[in-house]
Design a protein around this motif. Structure first.
Motif, mmCIF file in Angstrom:
data_model
loop_
_atom_site.group_PDB
_atom_site.id
_atom_site.type_symbol
_atom_site.label_atom_id
_atom_site.label_comp_id
_atom_site.label_asym_id
_atom_site.label_seq_id
_atom_site.Cartn_x
_atom_site.Cartn_y
_atom_site.Cartn_z
ATOM 1 N N THR A 71 -10.303 40.174 17.259
ATOM 2 C CA THR A 71 -9.881 41.400 17.282
ATOM 3 C C THR A 71 -9.763 42.147 15.792
ATOM 4 N N GLY A 160 -3.075 45.144 20.060
ATOM 5 C CA GLY A 160 -4.403 44.634 20.826
ATOM 6 C C GLY A 160 -4.523 46.164 21.567
ATOM 7 N N PRO A 254 -5.896 42.348 23.937
ATOM 8 C CA PRO A 254 -7.316 41.564 22.812
ATOM 9 C C PRO A 254 -5.969 40.942 21.986
#
Length: 375
Positions: A71, A160, A254
């Motif tokens: 990420t 994320g 993520p």
């Protein structure tokens, strides 16, 4: 145990085998790239708690926060391309975010866990969290947990979602789509955020700890910031069988639900520090910026020392026994992936039997120690 080893790396395979004998391993894989080439690619054990499904070469597994490394790579690619200025307010890209004390929060602060948004507020159902838009709206509406920039604390899941929404606002595609196009496809990785349905049969069954992580809530209280972060949003995410549910694996988180194999994570890190089959994910100048220490010290959420660059975990809190300039990220229960630019290594270990040890996971510690003994 099955797989491939280059001569000179036999000690890694020995340590891997010992993990099954001494440390309760169920199923696992370990992969190492050295100077841009695979030198260790081994797997063994079982892909289910009942030990009926052997772990195969094509087995994939949930790696929890080891997902934060790829990420971070996606976000750093946007920075390198001039599409994202990490020192501008996030509200410049995501206007709804700029309210309730979040007006000045920057992407740099999110990447380094200083944004004060570690716990996602709001009463959300699991269906809402997995759908993306409702949890994004909740983050946009909330106030920070602390004054942004005043301290750092692990943004276990919000990391994320916030970064993924910034990426979506800039690129017009979901995080999982960007990852597939710009990271996985160029390198031939079997790694996803948002697992496709056709890959589900290859996914190992997670074997969570017996208490599901509930001991933390009993120790600190369910309303503590730490418990709200680690089990949130809305207390939905204890470390239990819910992580094996297809809809959880198929969602895009993520920071938390990357699914793949060890060789793909090792290859990702190898391609950050050098070309791998003609592909390099970041240029040297951007990688150097990404690995500059942003924060180091006691973490306001998980208490022990953490150290972060621009999304990547850094030494000395990343991988005990590894080189001083390593960068990467561990995952809950034991997974670990990192690069060592000095030793020219990309390393990854992924497993399905979750273990929590405050002294460090003996399985990854043994593998890292064995690897460095081979160099």
């Amino acid at each position: 145990m099955n797989g491939r080893l280059q001569p000179g790396f036999e000690a890694v395979a020995d340590a891997f085998a010992d993990n099954f004998e001494q440390h309760g391993e169920v199923g696992a894989a370990c992969a190492v790239y050295h100077r841009g080439h695979p030198v260790v690619d081994i797997w063994g054990g079982h892909a289910d708690a009942q030990r009926q499904r052997p772990w195969q070469e094509d087995t994939i597994v949930l790696v929890f926060s080891a997902a934060k490394g790829p990420t971070a790579t996606c976000i750093n690619q946007l920075v390198e391309a001039g599409q994202l200025d990490i020192d501008l307010p996030i509200g410049d890209y995501w206007p709804e975010f700029a309210c309730n004390g979040k007006e000045a929060i920057t992407t740099r602060q999110v990447l380094s866990h200083q944004a004060g948004l570690a716990a996602v507020e709001g009463d959300l159902s699991l269906e809402q969290v997995l759908a993306w838009d409702p949890v994004i709206a909740a983050i946009a509406a909330q106030a920070p947990n602390w004054v942004p920039g005043s301290q750092h604390g692990y943004h276990a899941r919000s990391f994320g979602w916030i970064l993924g929404e910034v990426l979506r606002r800039i690129t017009g595609v979901s995080f999982g789509q960007y990852l597939a196009e710009h990271i996985a496809r160029p390198l031939g990785l079997r790694y996803w955020v948002g697992l496709p349905a056709q890959e589900l049969p290859y996914c190992a069954q997670l074997v969570p700890p017996a208490d599901g992580g509930d001991s933390l809530a009993q120790l600190l209280g369910a309303d503590s910031l730490t418990v709200r972060v680690m089990s949130g949003p809305s207390g939905l995410f204890a470390y239990n069988q819910m992580w094996n549910r297809p809809e959880v694996l198929a969602a895009e988180m993520p920071s938390s639900n990357g699914v793949g194999d060890a060789r793909s994570l090792a290859r990702h890190y190898a391609a950050l520090i050098a070309e791998v089959d003609g592909v390099r994910l970041l240029g040297a100048p951007q990688l150097a910026l990404a690995c500059e220490q942003q924060v180091r010290g006691p973490d306001a959420v998980i208490f022990h020392e953490t150290c972060f660059g621009l999304g990547y975990g850094l030494q000395p809190s990343l991988a005990p026994g590894a080189g001083p300039r390593c960068f990467g990220h561990p995952g809950a229960g034991g997974s670990l992936a990192f690069a060592d630019p000095d030793a020219e290594l990309g390393f990854a270990y992924a497993m399905n039997a979750m273990q929590f040890n405050p002294e460090g996971d003996p399985r990854s510690l043994a593998l890292v120690s064995a690897l460095y003994g081979c160099l």
